[in-house]
Design an enzyme around this catalytic site. Structure first.
Site, PDB file in Angstrom:
ATOM      1  N   CYS A   2       0.818  -1.213   0.000  1.00 37.88           N
ATOM      2  CA  CYS A   2       0.000   0.000   0.000  1.00 37.88           C
ATOM      3  C   CYS A   2       0.854   1.266   0.000  1.00 37.88           C
ATOM      4  CB  CYS A   2      -0.893   0.022   1.228  1.00 37.88           C
ATOM      5  SG  CYS A   2      -1.820  -1.482   1.519  1.00 37.88           S
ATOM      6  N   ARG A  27       4.109   0.239  -6.387  1.00 45.64           N
ATOM      7  CA  ARG A  27       4.108  -0.634  -5.217  1.00 45.64           C
ATOM      8  C   ARG A  27       3.057  -1.744  -5.333  1.00 45.64           C
ATOM      9  NH1 ARG A  27       6.734   2.001  -0.800  1.00 45.64           N
ATOM     10  NH2 ARG A  27       5.478   0.877   0.739  1.00 45.64           N
ATOM     11  N   TRP A  74      -3.433  -2.416  -1.207  1.00 44.41           N
ATOM     12  CA  TRP A  74      -3.237  -3.807  -1.616  1.00 44.41           C
ATOM     13  C   TRP A  74      -3.935  -4.648  -0.557  1.00 44.41           C
ATOM     14  CZ3 TRP A  74      -0.894  -8.385   0.027  1.00 44.41           C
ATOM     15  CH2 TRP A  74      -0.611  -9.333  -0.973  1.00 44.41           C
ATOM     16  N   ASN A  98      -0.857   1.068   5.948  1.00 42.02           N
ATOM     17  CA  ASN A  98      -0.110   0.008   5.287  1.00 42.02           C
ATOM     18  C   ASN A  98       0.323  -0.968   6.357  1.00 42.02           C
ATOM     19  OD1 ASN A  98       1.467  -1.605   3.658  1.00 42.02           O
ATOM     20  ND2 ASN A  98       3.170  -0.169   3.512  1.00 42.02           N
ATOM     21  N   GLY A  99       0.020  -2.259   6.162  1.00 46.99           N
ATOM     22  CA  GLY A  99       0.425  -3.246   7.152  1.00 46.99           C
ATOM     23  C   GLY A  99      -0.742  -4.110   7.583  1.00 46.99           C
ATOM     24  N   GLU A 479      14.497 -17.998 -12.045  1.00 45.72           N
ATOM     25  CA  GLU A 479      14.115 -16.614 -12.298  1.00 45.72           C
ATOM     26  C   GLU A 479      13.281 -16.500 -13.572  1.00 45.72           C
ATOM     27  OE1 GLU A 479      13.822 -12.401 -12.140  1.00 45.72           O
ATOM     28  OE2 GLU A 479      14.013 -14.002 -10.660  1.00 45.72           O
ATOM     29  N   LYS A 483       9.494 -15.000 -13.704  1.00 47.30           N
ATOM     30  CA  LYS A 483       9.102 -13.880 -14.566  1.00 47.30           C
ATOM     31  C   LYS A 483       7.870 -14.243 -15.392  1.00 47.30           C
ATOM     32  CE  LYS A 483      11.693 -10.583 -13.509  1.00 47.30           C
ATOM     33  NZ  LYS A 483      11.535 -11.129 -12.151  1.00 47.30           N
ATOM     34  N   GLU A 486       4.678 -14.473 -13.145  1.00 40.08           N
ATOM     35  CA  GLU A 486       4.139 -13.277 -12.509  1.00 40.08           C
ATOM     36  C   GLU A 486       3.543 -12.278 -13.482  1.00 40.08           C
ATOM     37  OE1 GLU A 486       7.131 -11.437 -10.097  1.00 40.08           O
ATOM     38  OE2 GLU A 486       8.611 -11.390 -11.692  1.00 40.08           O
ATOM     39  N   HIS A 502      14.893 -37.259 -12.540  1.00 41.57           N
ATOM     40  CA  HIS A 502      14.377 -37.591 -11.212  1.00 41.57           C
ATOM     41  C   HIS A 502      12.921 -37.161 -11.044  1.00 41.57           C
ATOM     42  CE1 HIS A 502      18.286 -38.873  -9.574  1.00 41.57           C
ATOM     43  NE2 HIS A 502      18.781 -37.966 -10.401  1.00 41.57           N
ATOM     44  N   LYS A 602       5.135  -4.332  -5.517  1.00 43.47           N
ATOM     45  CA  LYS A 602       6.567  -4.135  -5.739  1.00 43.47           C
ATOM     46  C   LYS A 602       7.356  -4.301  -4.447  1.00 43.47           C
ATOM     47  CE  LYS A 602      10.091  -2.870  -8.296  1.00 43.47           C
ATOM     48  NZ  LYS A 602      10.579  -3.785  -9.345  1.00 43.47           N
TER      49      LYS A 602
END
Length: 607
Positions: A2, A27, A74, A98-99, A479, A483, A486, A502, A602
């Site tokens: 947020c 963010r 968020w 925020n939190g 990675e 990418k 997301e 395996h 973010k």
């Protein structure tokens, strides 16, 4: 997570609040809102979805005022809709947060029992109503907030607006960052300095547990024991210009193409071309005394740490443990006194990484932060910082921050190896020279953009994609899969190539593209053998290698992406770029929100 902005201004604040929110969009969020005082009354405008929805509403239902707070939310508690959007308000206070308030359920039950009515599903409403309860008891705003803060459990950043008080904002932080900006007869609150950059460059960062009372003339800061304290006011180096996309369609594309420049800037700060050697900033400990390195990070930064493990153990001959911060902090391992604990973060505000850093301090570790925000909480709490000079990264999916992290970690590896006499000066010069060649080689990789876009078009219908690599290419496989997941929402997994037999080989058929990262190093032949095994089972292989490596496949690949020949040591920096471009183009062709993918933020400032 947020974003918070608050202003006590000299003129109308709503346009500035919206501009501040615009700078905080990176963010991640799913609703937005503003609140101002109009004739002493709290007036709110909120909207679900993107900030443009709020702007459209303000165009129809404007709010005026010279004091206000605003927020991009968020969702944590409560679905993302207008009712749960911030600011959350009563008739006496408006709050942005925020939190997570961990004890909001018991506070809600207590306040409901006293006759207060809750309208949202948010934990934030417990804060707003608790402050209102203390105001109803006759406490002035300052004392009401102090009493409320003593009741709250969890992590939070708060900004609070009071009905009838046109010259008063109160803010607080515990576990989530918050900055105060100083103007000429006006004051500002922001989640970070980037939000405040157009309005002021004089910034005070609240420390853990701090809260502050703002008027137009300044701020009075208190610590968690309610004692008045002095905190330094710093000049931020951030530009007041709104970050733009240049000629690119998305921030992510722009940031991918900035990599030759920002990698060069980062290396330039750590490399002496005259001596062809790495020179780190003064560290408060001797590198040659480091007996163990612990690397802690989250997400993409964790993958950078995995690459560093291969580098450090192979070149510097030091044992390295790499851990995900959210796991490390609760495992609470015993750490050797005098070890080096390395924390990697783009924002420097990641909640789990910060908690792990604080634990490592109790274990007598030397704390070094690799961060892109030199004014962040992590940077301030570390013993030393190794800055990545990526500049502001707005796209949620990290690109240039990742490669500049790799550049810093590569330099640290060379310095550590040299300090321990694990390599001689000649080898140091070779590795350092290879690093200095990366920016120009990276520019060459970017010339493959059109080819990568063509390959992306051929992968659009895939429901699953596998990424394979060995050695330092294994973290890159992780990675690459991250990418793709997301930003395109295609299921993808990264595997060590040697693990294919395996289990994962059972997933391979002609509908599953396989992206293989195969730098031509001492593991290339083994990776090539794995590629043959995959193709023998109908797998469609997209291989990333240099010209000679691609030629070895005799034209049997679905597609090849060529990377310039380079020293294997620097291959991770160059091979990162094709996997970024591949994910980007697939996401664009699928029509997803590339810069702000769903459900992601973010800076993850809550658990």
């Amino acid at each position: 997570m947020c974003g918070i902005i608050g202003i006590i201004g000299r003129g109308e604040v709503t346009p500035l609040l919206v501009e501040g929110l615009r700078r905080l969009e990176y963010r991640g969020y799913d609703s937005a809102g503003v609140a101002t005082l109009v004739d002493g009354r709290i007036e709110r405008r909120r909207a679900e979805g993107k900030l443009d929805n709020l702007v459209a509403r303000l165009a129809v239902e404007p709010v005026v005022g010279r004091i206000g707070i605003a927020h991009t939310r968020w969702a944590t508690h409560g679905v993302p809709n207008e009712t749960n959007a911030h600011p959350i308000a009563t008739d006496q206070v408006a709050v942005v947060h925020n939190g997570i308030i961990e004890n909001f359920q018991e506070l809600r039950a207590e306040l409901t029992g006293l006759g207060y009515r809750f309208e949202s599903q948010t934990d934030t409403e417990a804060v707003a109503i608790l402050i209102t309860r203390y105001l109803d008891d006759g406490l002035p705003p300052k004392e009401a907030v102090a009493s409320t803060l003593r009741r709250l459990e969890g992590a939070f950043a708060l900004a609070i607006l009071f009905a009838g008080r046109t010259d008063l904002l109160i803010c607080a932080r515990r576990g989530s960052p918050l900055a105060i900006g100083y103007g000429d007869g006006e004051m500002f609150i922001g989640s970070d300095a980037l939000a405040l950059a157009p309005m002021t460059r004089r910034i005070l960062y609240l420390e853990e547990g701090d809260w502050a009372v703002l008027t137009k003339d300044g701020a009075e800061v208190f610590d968690e024991e309610d004692r008045a304290v002095e905190r330094p006011i710093r000049e931020t180096a951030l530009s007041g210009a709104l970050i733009g996309k240049g000629n690119h369609r998305h921030f992510m594309k722009k940031e991918i193409f900035e990599q030759p420049s920002v990698i060069g800037d980062t290396l330039h700060a750590l490399f002496n071309p005259t001596t062809r050697s790495v020179h780190l900033p003064n560290l408060p400990f001797a590198l040659d005394q480091v007996s163990k390195v612990t690397i802690i990070a989250c997400g993409t930064s964790y993958h950078a740490g995995l690459v560093a493990k291969y580098w450090i153990e192979r070149l510097a001959r030091v044992s390295v443990e790499v851990d995900i911060a959210s796991e490390f902090r609760y495992r609470a391992p015993d750490m050797p006194v005098g070890g080096l604990a390395l924390f990697i973060s783009q924002s420097g505000e990641t909640a789990d990484t910060l908690a792990a850093l604080r634990y490592a301090k109790t274990q007598g570790q030397h704390i070094v932060a690799v961060v892109n925000q030199p004014e962040s909480t992590m940077a301030r709490e570390a013993d030393a910082i190794l800055p990545t000079l990526a500049g502001p990264e707005i796209g949620v999916a990290s690109t240039k921050a990742f490669t500049t992290q790799l550049a810093v970690l590569a330099c640290l590896t060379v310095a550590l190896a040299r300090a321990r006499n694990a390599i001689d000066h000649e080898r140091e010069a070779q590795l350092s020279t290879a690093l200095t060649e990366v920016p120009s080689r990276a520019a060459d990789v970017l010339n493959n953009d059109a080819r990568i876009q063509e390959i992306a078009a051929s992968m659009l219908e895939a429901r699953d994609v596998l990424y394979l690599g060995r050695g330092t290419a294994y973290p890159l496989a992780l990675e690459g899969a991250l990418k793709l997941k997301e930003i395109s929402y295609i299921h993808a997994e990264g595997y060590a190539a040697g693990e294919m037999k395996h289990g994962p080989i059972a997933l391979i058929d002609d509908s599953v593209p396989i992206v293989v990262l195969a730098p031509r190093d001492d593991l290339f032949e083994k990776t090539a053998s794995n590629v043959q095994e995959v193709m023998a089972r109908g797998g469609k292989v997209i291989m990333i290698s240099d010209a000679e490596g691609l030629a070895r496949m005799d034209g049997r690949l679905m597609a090849g992406i060529e990377v310039p020949t380079c020293d294997p040591f620097v291959a991770p920096l160059l091979y990162s770029i094709p996997i970024q471009l591949l994910a980007y183009h697939i996401a664009v062709l699928k029509g997803t929100d590339v810069d702000q993918p769903r459900n992601l933020a973010k800076s993850v400032t809550v658990e």
